[in-house]
Each structure stands twice: as structure tokens, then as C-alpha cells.
Write a protein that holds these residues in place. Structure first.
Motif, PDB file in Angstrom:
ATOM      1  N   GLU A  56      -2.480 -33.707 -26.482  1.00 47.42           N
ATOM      2  CA  GLU A  56      -3.004 -32.531 -25.786  1.00 47.42           C
ATOM      3  C   GLU A  56      -2.010 -32.033 -24.735  1.00 47.42           C
ATOM      4  N   GLU A  57      -1.392 -32.952 -24.002  1.00 44.55           N
ATOM      5  CA  GLU A  57      -0.407 -32.561 -22.994  1.00 44.55           C
ATOM      6  C   GLU A  57       0.796 -31.881 -23.644  1.00 44.55           C
ATOM      7  N   GLU A  58       1.234 -32.412 -24.780  1.00 48.74           N
ATOM      8  CA  GLU A  58       2.368 -31.814 -25.494  1.00 48.74           C
ATOM      9  C   GLU A  58       2.015 -30.425 -26.014  1.00 48.74           C
ATOM     10  N   THR A  59       0.806 -30.279 -26.551  1.00 49.16           N
ATOM     11  CA  THR A  59       0.354 -28.978 -27.048  1.00 49.16           C
ATOM     12  C   THR A  59       0.268 -27.974 -25.910  1.00 49.16           C
ATOM     13  N   THR A  60      -0.307 -28.392 -24.798  1.00 50.95           N
ATOM     14  CA  THR A  60      -0.417 -27.518 -23.628  1.00 50.95           C
ATOM     15  C   THR A  60       0.964 -27.090 -23.154  1.00 50.95           C
TER      16      THR A  60
ATOM     17  N   MET B 103     -12.606 -26.819 -27.964  1.00 46.08           N
ATOM     18  CA  MET B 103     -11.481 -25.894 -28.103  1.00 46.08           C
ATOM     19  C   MET B 103     -11.686 -24.640 -27.260  1.00 46.08           C
ATOM     20  N   LEU B 104     -12.906 -24.138 -27.206  1.00 51.23           N
ATOM     21  CA  LEU B 104     -13.181 -22.975 -26.363  1.00 51.23           C
ATOM     22  C   LEU B 104     -12.909 -23.307 -24.902  1.00 51.23           C
ATOM     23  N   ASP B 105     -13.319 -24.505 -24.481  1.00 51.44           N
ATOM     24  CA  ASP B 105     -13.047 -24.957 -23.115  1.00 51.44           C
ATOM     25  C   ASP B 105     -11.545 -25.088 -22.890  1.00 51.44           C
ATOM     26  N   TYR B 106     -10.837 -25.658 -23.864  1.00 52.46           N
ATOM     27  CA  TYR B 106      -9.383 -25.816 -23.773  1.00 52.46           C
ATOM     28  C   TYR B 106      -8.713 -24.457 -23.585  1.00 52.46           C
ATOM     29  N   ASP B 107      -9.143 -23.467 -24.359  1.00 50.85           N
ATOM     30  CA  ASP B 107      -8.600 -22.118 -24.260  1.00 50.85           C
ATOM     31  C   ASP B 107      -8.742 -21.586 -22.835  1.00 50.85           C
ATOM     32  N   HIS B 108      -9.877 -21.843 -22.198  1.00 50.75           N
ATOM     33  CA  HIS B 108     -10.146 -21.307 -20.865  1.00 50.75           C
ATOM     34  C   HIS B 108      -9.468 -22.093 -19.737  1.00 50.75           C
ATOM     35  N   ARG B 109      -9.079 -23.331 -19.994  1.00 55.57           N
ATOM     36  CA  ARG B 109      -8.489 -24.121 -18.916  1.00 55.57           C
ATOM     37  C   ARG B 109      -6.980 -24.342 -19.069  1.00 55.57           C
ATOM     38  N   LEU B 110      -6.356 -23.572 -19.951  1.00 57.18           N
ATOM     39  CA  LEU B 110      -4.903 -23.650 -20.049  1.00 57.18           C
ATOM     40  C   LEU B 110      -4.290 -23.235 -18.710  1.00 57.18           C
ATOM     41  N   PRO B 111      -3.193 -23.873 -18.323  1.00 56.05           N
ATOM     42  CA  PRO B 111      -2.589 -23.546 -17.028  1.00 56.05           C
ATOM     43  C   PRO B 111      -1.963 -22.149 -17.024  1.00 56.05           C
ATOM     44  N   LYS B 112      -1.505 -21.774 -15.839  1.00 60.59           N
ATOM     45  CA  LYS B 112      -0.871 -20.473 -15.642  1.00 60.59           C
ATOM     46  C   LYS B 112       0.281 -20.298 -16.619  1.00 60.59           C
TER      47      LYS B 112
ATOM     48  N   ASN C  49       2.916 -16.980 -18.441  1.00 63.59           N
ATOM     49  CA  ASN C  49       3.413 -15.626 -18.191  1.00 63.59           C
ATOM     50  C   ASN C  49       2.409 -14.577 -18.661  1.00 63.59           C
ATOM     51  N   PHE C  50       1.679 -14.854 -19.729  1.00 67.19           N
ATOM     52  CA  PHE C  50       0.599 -14.010 -20.210  1.00 67.19           C
ATOM     53  C   PHE C  50      -0.329 -14.872 -21.051  1.00 67.19           C
ATOM     54  N   ASP C  51      -1.528 -14.379 -21.296  1.00 65.59           N
ATOM     55  CA  ASP C  51      -2.518 -15.116 -22.085  1.00 65.59           C
ATOM     56  C   ASP C  51      -2.110 -15.039 -23.559  1.00 65.59           C
ATOM     57  N   ASN C  52      -1.377 -16.032 -24.014  1.00 65.81           N
ATOM     58  CA  ASN C  52      -0.801 -16.033 -25.356  1.00 65.81           C
ATOM     59  C   ASN C  52      -1.587 -16.863 -26.370  1.00 65.81           C
ATOM     60  N   PHE C  53      -2.749 -17.357 -25.994  1.00 66.24           N
ATOM     61  CA  PHE C  53      -3.511 -18.258 -26.866  1.00 66.24           C
ATOM     62  C   PHE C  53      -4.944 -17.770 -27.002  1.00 66.24           C
ATOM     63  N   GLN C  54      -5.434 -17.768 -28.224  1.00 71.50           N
ATOM     64  CA  GLN C  54      -6.829 -17.428 -28.479  1.00 71.50           C
ATOM     65  C   GLN C  54      -7.387 -18.391 -29.513  1.00 71.50           C
ATOM     66  N   PHE C  55      -8.592 -18.875 -29.257  1.00 73.55           N
ATOM     67  CA  PHE C  55      -9.304 -19.714 -30.226  1.00 73.55           C
ATOM     68  C   PHE C  55     -10.530 -18.960 -30.704  1.00 73.55           C
ATOM     69  N   LEU C  56     -10.791 -19.036 -32.009  1.00 77.84           N
ATOM     70  CA  LEU C  56     -12.042 -18.513 -32.533  1.00 77.84           C
ATOM     71  C   LEU C  56     -12.593 -19.459 -33.590  1.00 77.84           C
ATOM     72  N   CYS C  57     -13.903 -19.536 -33.605  1.00 76.29           N
ATOM     73  CA  CYS C  57     -14.609 -20.379 -34.566  1.00 76.29           C
ATOM     74  C   CYS C  57     -14.975 -19.515 -35.772  1.00 76.29           C
ATOM     75  N   PHE C  58     -14.432 -19.853 -36.912  1.00 73.39           N
ATOM     76  CA  PHE C  58     -14.636 -19.093 -38.139  1.00 73.39           C
ATOM     77  C   PHE C  58     -16.118 -18.925 -38.460  1.00 73.39           C
ATOM     78  N   ASN C  59     -16.876 -20.016 -38.403  1.00 72.88           N
ATOM     79  CA  ASN C  59     -18.306 -19.949 -38.753  1.00 72.88           C
ATOM     80  C   ASN C  59     -19.080 -19.034 -37.812  1.00 72.88           C
ATOM     81  N   ASP C  60     -18.767 -19.062 -36.516  1.00 68.45           N
ATOM     82  CA  ASP C  60     -19.444 -18.192 -35.560  1.00 68.45           C
ATOM     83  C   ASP C  60     -19.171 -16.724 -35.850  1.00 68.45           C
TER      84      ASP C  60
END
Length: 100
Positions: free
Chosen positions: A4-8, A34-43, A45-56
Motif C-alpha cells: 500500500e505504501e509503494e502504491t501510494t 478502496m473508496l476510503d483509500y481514494d479519499h485519504r491519498l496524500p497531497k 499536484n492534482f487529483d490524479n486517482f479515481q476509484f469506481l465500483c463496477f457493480n455500483d
């Protein structure tokens, strides 16, 4: 460093480049993590990551292909505007010229 640290760190580093990351969760999840991870990514340069749940996205959609495309790409216009304002496209074009 754990996975997770490497991915972040990789997502944060990617915000130095004109790159948008869309991650799609397929199956049962647990996608709340994953939704929580998306929201707690650190600062970045811009919001470059989005997660979406296919089934939802597909649940209750009348036009499933359009719904998926809309949800997958909905942040791209804002990301592109940020990429332009940060001059990241110029950075890549300059790197291409240097390699010629």
C-alpha cells in the motif's frame, strides 16, 4: 515499505506527470476500503486517482455502457485542466524533444 505504501508513493509520483489513473473494482469487493483509500491519498499536484465500483455503476443503469463511460471518465476534464495549469504537458513534450 509495504504494498500500500509503494502504491501510494507511485500515485503521488505520478501526479508529476500528465497521467490520470482510473481503478475499477469488479466483483464483491470489499470496495469501501478502496473508496476510503481514494479519499485519504496524500497531497498531490492534482487529483490524479479515481476509484469506481463496477457493480455500483451498473446497478439500475438503463444504458450500462454509457453509465460506465460517464463514471470512469467524469474526473478527466478537471484533471486535464489541472495538468494544463501545472504545465505538465510541456514537461512531457520537452522530454520527448530531449530524447530525439
Amino acid at each position: 515499505m509495504n504494498s500500500e505504501e509503494e502504491t501510494t508513493a507511485a500515485i503521488v509520483e505520478a501526479s508529476n506527470w500528465p497521467l490520470s489513473i482510473v481503478t475499477v473494482g469488479v466483483g464483491d469487493g470489499p470496495w469501501g476500503t478502496m473508496l476510503d483509500y481514494d479519499h485519504r491519498l496524500p497531497k498531490r499536484n492534482f487529483d490524479n486517482f479515481q476509484f469506481l465500483c463496477f457493480n455500483d455503476v451498473m446497478e439500475g443503469a438503463t444504458n450500462r455502457q454509457t453509465a460506465f463511460a460517464l463514471h470512469a471518465l467524469m474526473e478527466v476534464p478537471d484533471q486535464y485542466a489541472a495538468i494544463q495549469s501545472l504545465g505538465l504537458l510541456d514537461k512531457v513534450q520537452g522530454a520527448e524533444l530531449d530524447s530525439v
